[in-house]
Write a protein that holds these residues in place. Structure first.
Motif, PDB file in Angstrom:
ATOM      1  N   SER A  51       2.045   1.060  -4.371  1.00  0.00           N
ATOM      2  CA  SER A  51       2.186   1.590  -1.931  1.00  0.00           C
ATOM      3  C   SER A  51       3.320   2.862  -2.621  1.00  0.00           C
ATOM      4  O   SER A  51       3.230   3.388  -1.061  1.00  0.00           O
ATOM      5  CB  SER A  51       3.811   0.317  -2.671  1.00  0.00           C
ATOM      6  N   ARG A  55       1.474   5.946  -0.131  1.00  0.00           N
ATOM      7  CA  ARG A  55       2.397   6.825   1.071  1.00  0.00           C
ATOM      8  C   ARG A  55       2.825   7.764   0.601  1.00  0.00           C
ATOM      9  O   ARG A  55       3.143   8.805   1.988  1.00  0.00           O
ATOM     10  CB  ARG A  55       3.479   5.468   1.230  1.00  0.00           C
ATOM     11  N   THR A 124      -4.054  -1.709   1.397  1.00  0.00           N
ATOM     12  CA  THR A 124      -3.081  -1.129   2.281  1.00  0.00           C
ATOM     13  C   THR A 124      -3.489   0.015   2.296  1.00  0.00           C
ATOM     14  O   THR A 124      -3.254   1.040   3.548  1.00  0.00           O
ATOM     15  CB  THR A 124      -1.920  -0.710   0.616  1.00  0.00           C
ATOM     16  N   ARG A 156      -3.943  -9.467  11.750  1.00  0.00           N
ATOM     17  CA  ARG A 156      -2.778  -9.294  11.399  1.00  0.00           C
ATOM     18  C   ARG A 156      -1.896  -7.609  12.068  1.00  0.00           C
ATOM     19  O   ARG A 156      -1.005  -7.844  11.706  1.00  0.00           O
ATOM     20  CB  ARG A 156      -2.439  -9.223   9.999  1.00  0.00           C
ATOM     21  N   GLN A 199       2.555  -4.094   4.817  1.00  0.00           N
ATOM     22  CA  GLN A 199       0.999  -3.831   5.046  1.00  0.00           C
ATOM     23  C   GLN A 199       0.995  -3.726   7.307  1.00  0.00           C
ATOM     24  O   GLN A 199       0.873  -2.505   7.536  1.00  0.00           O
ATOM     25  CB  GLN A 199      -0.424  -3.947   4.340  1.00  0.00           C
ATOM     26  N   LYS A 374      -5.499 -12.623  -0.913  1.00  0.00           N
ATOM     27  CA  LYS A 374      -4.710 -11.544  -1.377  1.00  0.00           C
ATOM     28  C   LYS A 374      -6.856 -10.813  -1.437  1.00  0.00           C
ATOM     29  O   LYS A 374      -7.201 -10.784  -0.670  1.00  0.00           O
ATOM     30  CB  LYS A 374      -3.403 -10.922  -2.487  1.00  0.00           C
TER      31      LYS A 374
HETATM   32  C1  S3P Z   1       2.194  -3.573  -0.043  1.00  0.00           C
HETATM   33  C2  S3P Z   1       1.923  -4.802   0.030  1.00  0.00           C
HETATM   34  C3  S3P Z   1       1.877  -5.901  -0.139  1.00  0.00           C
HETATM   35  C4  S3P Z   1       1.221  -5.719  -1.310  1.00  0.00           C
HETATM   36  C5  S3P Z   1       0.499  -5.336  -1.765  1.00  0.00           C
HETATM   37  C6  S3P Z   1       0.671  -3.697  -1.635  1.00  0.00           C
HETATM   38  C7  S3P Z   1       2.285  -2.242   0.656  1.00  0.00           C
HETATM   39  O1  S3P Z   1       0.809  -6.655   0.424  1.00  0.00           O
HETATM   40  O2  S3P Z   1       0.669  -7.875  -1.804  1.00  0.00           O
HETATM   41  O3  S3P Z   1      -0.445  -4.729  -3.173  1.00  0.00           O
HETATM   42  O4  S3P Z   1       1.751  -1.487  -0.212  1.00  0.00           O
HETATM   43  O5  S3P Z   1       2.199  -2.143   1.423  1.00  0.00           O
HETATM   44  P1  S3P Z   1       1.082  -7.357   2.136  1.00  0.00           P
HETATM   45  O6  S3P Z   1       1.774  -6.686   3.175  1.00  0.00           O
HETATM   46  O7  S3P Z   1       0.452  -7.766   2.688  1.00  0.00           O
HETATM   47  O8  S3P Z   1       2.063  -8.442   1.670  1.00  0.00           O
END
Ligand code: S3P
Length: 465
Positions: A51, A55, A124, A156, A199, A374
């Motif tokens: 993550s 970013r 992401t 979404r 996300q 997912k």
């Molecule tokens: C992430 C948010 C999560 C996670 C994903 C990484 C991110 O997803 O499951 O692997 O980096 O913002 P969601 O926002 O759909 O929960």
């Protein structure tokens, strides 16, 4: 099919990865361990947080000046992000290096690409990037991904972005990629998200950067806050209200390039924490793991199951807390997990299910319906694949009930093309009798390209090519 093999000194055990052949991109991972099991020991370094890696590339791209990143995850997902932003006119140094540099173009200066942007397997990449593309006036973008990503819900983010005035079109009533985006000046809004999703939150905050006024996102419970931390570090004007799980960005923003050191990924560390917790005699240390409280749900869950995990050397690394984590084998107790804990460990539920197989009692996971959207439907995937190993796992609409203490038998299982399912099944094989074969094991490279080598290393294996 050729084989690169990892052999135990004793030939009763092996980890063997089939090489990709021209006829198929898929690889099978074959694992076999001695009946008495194998104790894991030593120290392990894990790849950078996925993550934070995404970013740092994205904020670096839209900031003014240079951003330097150390410890970037060199997995397929951040590579997708880098490739997309290169196509948007951003110079990024080769991702093979220790330090990666991003020459920021400044907010509002991403270029219209000449071809379709491809986010690969990465939700992401696609969802966060969409916030930036939608708010870049006078440009047209098309975005797609692999077959998994093209089946994941994009409404979404499209829906709230549209309420801000964005123009986005997609398949099935603007729900699925490929997507077409006409960038526009947007208007600010207060969005109450029905899901706790970093996300969704991050997409809207990124859209809010170029939007005059206050863009607020309120979540039902707090999702990971890496965007908030990093946006602040880059100079954005951000207000956070933890009481209401709300974040506001005040646009327009000016971002300045930063130096970022990416800590290790808790989601990757979790495989070794569970491996150590379930294999008798294990004692290992996972170094430099990010322990941001919005990501430590798996520690809370494993500790509630009486796993022996201790934090050593806690520290802060460019705005994110990190520590070394020591895990020692212990007998585990079943747990009941749901509510606000779930967003704090959403990516670790497949590996938590493996821990539950070795706990005394039935572990029940609820409020986790998000797992169905997912990289694959992780509820169905874990229930069906673990059943092939002889486990008793009940699939529920929003989670799993996992019976502990039933001996596993090796079998042919499938990653379902999902990195976390692939790695979770590999950890389960440590305690399965006989041989386990994991099909489509190459999926692990999305977030953890060196997973198989590290597994061998922790088992005391030598790599034989
Ligand atoms: C992430 C948010 C999560 C996670 C994903 C990484 C991110 O997803 O499951 O692997 O980096 O913002 P969601 O926002 O759909 O929960």
């Amino acid at each position: 099919m050729g084989y690169g093999s990892l052999y135990f000194p004793s030939m009763t055990a092996r980890i063997q990865l089939s090489q990709p052949a021209p006829a198929t991109p898929h690889q099978t991972l074959t694992l076999e361990f001695p009946v008495e099991g194998v104790a894991l020991g030593g120290r392990v370094q894990i790849p950078g947080d996925k993550s934070i890696s995404h970013r740092s590339l994205m904020l670096g791209a839209i900031a003014q000046g240079e951003t330097r990143i150390q410890g970037l995850l060199l997995g397929e997902d951040p590579r997708s992000t880098a490739a997309c932003f290169q196509a948007l006119g951003v110079q990024i140094s080769p991702l093979e290096e220790d330090w990666v540099t991003v020459q920021g173009v400044g907010l509002g200066h991403l270029q219209e690409p000449v071809d379709v942007l491809n986010a690969g397997n990465s939700g992401t990449t696609l969802r966060l990037m969409l916030g930036l593309l939608a708010s870049h006036p006078d440009r047209f973008f098309t975005v797609t991904g692999d077959s998994s990503l093209r089946s994941r819900p994009m409404d979404r983010v499209i829906q709230p972005l549209s309420q801000m005035g964005a123009q986005i079109w997609g398949r099935q009533g603007n729900r699925l990629a490929p997507l077409a985006v006409r960038g526009m000046g947007l208007k600010p809004m207060h969005y109450h998200s029905p899901v706790a999703s970093a996300q969704v939150k991050s997409c809207l905050l990124l859209a809010g950067l170029m939007t005059e006024g206050a863009t607020t996102v309120t979540e039902p419970s707090l999702s990971r806050d890496h965007s908030e931390r990093m946006l602040r570090a880059f100079g954005a004007d951000l207000t956070v209200d933890p009481e209401t799980c709300s974040v506001t960005v005040h646009g327009p923003a000016i971002l300045t390039g930063q130096t970022i050191i990416v800590p290790g990924d808790m989601s990757s560390a979790a495989f070794w924490l569970v491996a150590g917790a379930i294999t008798p005699g294990s004692d290992l240390v996972v170094e430099n793991v990010g322990i941001n409280p919005t990501r430590t749900g798996i520690l809370d869950a494993l500790q509630a199951m009486e796993a022996d995990i201790t934090l050593e050397n806690p520290r802060e690394v460019t705005g994110e807390p990190a520590a070394d984590l020591r895990v020692r084998y212990s007998t585990l107790q079943a747990g009941q997990f749901g509510g606000d804990l779930i967003p704090r460990m959403i990516d670790e539920i497949p590996i938590l299910a493996i821990a539950a197989l070795f706990a005394s009692g039935t572990t029940v996971i609820t409020d986790a319906a998000e797992l169905r959207v997912k990289e694959c439907d992780r509820i169905t995937a874990m229930a069906t694949q673990l059943a092939k190993l002889g486990a008793k796992v009940e699939e529920r609409p929003d989670g799993l009930a996992i019976e502990g203490g039933i001996p596993l038998r090796g079998n042919v299982v499938d990653s379902c093309g999902d990195h976390r399912v692939a790695m979770s099944l590999a950890i389960a094989s440590l305690r399965a009798q006989g041989q386990t074969q994991i099909q489509r094991a190459e999926a692990a490279a999305v977030s953890y390209p060196s997973f198989n080598q590290t597994l061998a290393h922790l088992c005391g294996l030598a790599l034989v090519n």
